[in-house]
Design a protein around this motif. Sequence first.
Motif, PDB file in Angstrom:
ATOM      1  N   LEU A 136       0.828  -1.210   0.000  1.00 22.26           N
ATOM      2  CA  LEU A 136       0.000   0.000   0.000  1.00 22.26           C
ATOM      3  C   LEU A 136       0.862   1.260   0.000  1.00 22.26           C
ATOM      4  O   LEU A 136       0.538   2.250  -0.655  1.00 22.26           O
ATOM      5  CB  LEU A 136      -0.955  -0.015   1.198  1.00 22.26           C
ATOM      6  N   LEU A 141       3.852   5.570  -5.582  1.00 22.83           N
ATOM      7  CA  LEU A 141       3.854   5.588  -7.046  1.00 22.83           C
ATOM      8  C   LEU A 141       2.713   6.437  -7.597  1.00 22.83           C
ATOM      9  O   LEU A 141       2.870   7.120  -8.605  1.00 22.83           O
ATOM     10  CB  LEU A 141       3.773   4.159  -7.596  1.00 22.83           C
ATOM     11  N   LEU A 194       3.869   1.492  -1.312  1.00 20.18           N
ATOM     12  CA  LEU A 194       4.380   1.621  -2.685  1.00 20.18           C
ATOM     13  C   LEU A 194       3.298   2.171  -3.599  1.00 20.18           C
ATOM     14  O   LEU A 194       3.556   3.041  -4.434  1.00 20.18           O
ATOM     15  CB  LEU A 194       4.854   0.255  -3.195  1.00 20.18           C
ATOM     16  N   PHE A 195       2.081   1.666  -3.413  1.00 20.46           N
ATOM     17  CA  PHE A 195       0.948   2.134  -4.208  1.00 20.46           C
ATOM     18  C   PHE A 195       0.760   3.643  -4.048  1.00 20.46           C
ATOM     19  O   PHE A 195       0.649   4.380  -5.037  1.00 20.46           O
ATOM     20  CB  PHE A 195      -0.313   1.383  -3.765  1.00 20.46           C
TER      21      PHE A 195
END
Lengths: 326, 166
Positions: B19, B25, B21-22
């Motif tokens: 999450l 990004l 990283l989500f």
Amino acid sequence: MSKLGCSSRLMVILGIVLLALLLTSFVMGPLGSKFFNISVPQELQVSKPHVVLPSEPMFHIGEFKVTNTLISSWVTIILLFLLFLFATRKMKMIPGRLQSFAEVVVDGIYNTIEGVSGPKYVRTFFPIVTTIFLYVVTNALLALVPLWGTWGPVEHIGEGAHSATVVVPFLRAANTDVNLTLSIALVSFVFIEYLGFSKIGPLKYVDSFFQFSALGKAFVDLFKGNGKSFVSGLAFGFINIYVGLLEILSHFIRIVSFTFRLFGNMTAGEILLGVMTFLVAFIAPVPFYGLETLVGFLQAMIFAGLTLVFGVMAVTSHHEEGAEHN
Amino acid sequence: MENIGINWQLTVAFLINFLVLFGLLTAILYKPVLKMLDERAAKIKESLEQAEKIKEQTSRSEEQIKAAVEAARKEGQVIITQASQIADKIKEEAKEGARKEADVIINKAKDEIKLERDKSIAELRSEFSNLTILAAEKIINESLDAQKHRKLINEVLDQSNTFKQN
């Protein structure tokens, strides 16, 4: 060959050296030493791959064990973050190299998703599918970097003839931890089901499994006095409910298949590389590294692609699908 | 399950990782790049439309210029024709005027000449009658009744063609 900056003579010498390295490592390796009956000192032997499926804890934060795969996934996240932070820090209309790279990645994945989902839902799918792809592929490719799986304290396990020296790596391929693949599978599952409920409505989504509306139509037939079509409608209605239950089960099985497809492939890849290095230490494993690069890409594409396809299936209800086919 | 290492704490940790990283990004990659791609697409579309418009405008203005040149040429032709007509007229008028003026002048000159002649004749006549009377007086040495004689002379003169007054 002069383009590569070395003459053909140098290429020949290099080829001979590499061949010698290959042959020596074969002869000195476990196969050759058995065949030619040579004893090789243990310091020169590559240790037998020691398969440990659970990730090894490196240190503790309170009760929580921080494992080497977790550290590895942090490295992945930091790397991706830094790469794209620098790439998109100053966005320009005419992009530089890094920005171009980021744009190629985004644009390529975006167009692929658009090709599958159609323009309506691209932006719904794009962030999660892209994150899955980038995460899995970076984990897989980082695992091939020399430090991974080799750098760490050496432990001696076993007694006598079964004794072995084992490296407990600080960094282990993150995809070889079943917890990681399970976590992405859960994200994928929740995302797909959430899309189904929110985009086509909870009632319609549940109905897309069981087709209650067909059963309801059978009862309407009963009131109309059409007994024959009521019986067949009732039969099909119950069959539909049974199929619906199976389908719900299959949705949950997706979690398992997502988890173990990635976990299995990546773990097998690690073991394959370990075995090849054990058998022939030099040169011979190189093609397998190439193979593993491909497998990493492929598995990332499969994970992201299946999430996308299941998501598309969830947002286009079965009725619509049927209507399209008829 | 223990054998392959499933551990809910670790799963939650990986979930949080994903999450994070989500979120990262989305913030640093998807949003800015998609925005940039959209902007660029919009700009390219706009540029193409603008180019099309400019092309259209150019061809239209070219046509306009052509039409204007054609109109100017026609107008010039008309003006030239008109001018030559006017010139002809003016020439004609000038000729006519000159002729008329000349006629006037000639007539006037004729009149003047006639007047002059009459005057000369009258003068000559009176001179001549005076002279004649004087001569006659001298010849006959006698003063004649001037009045009577003049009348006589005029009668004579009238009879002669030479000094006839008209």
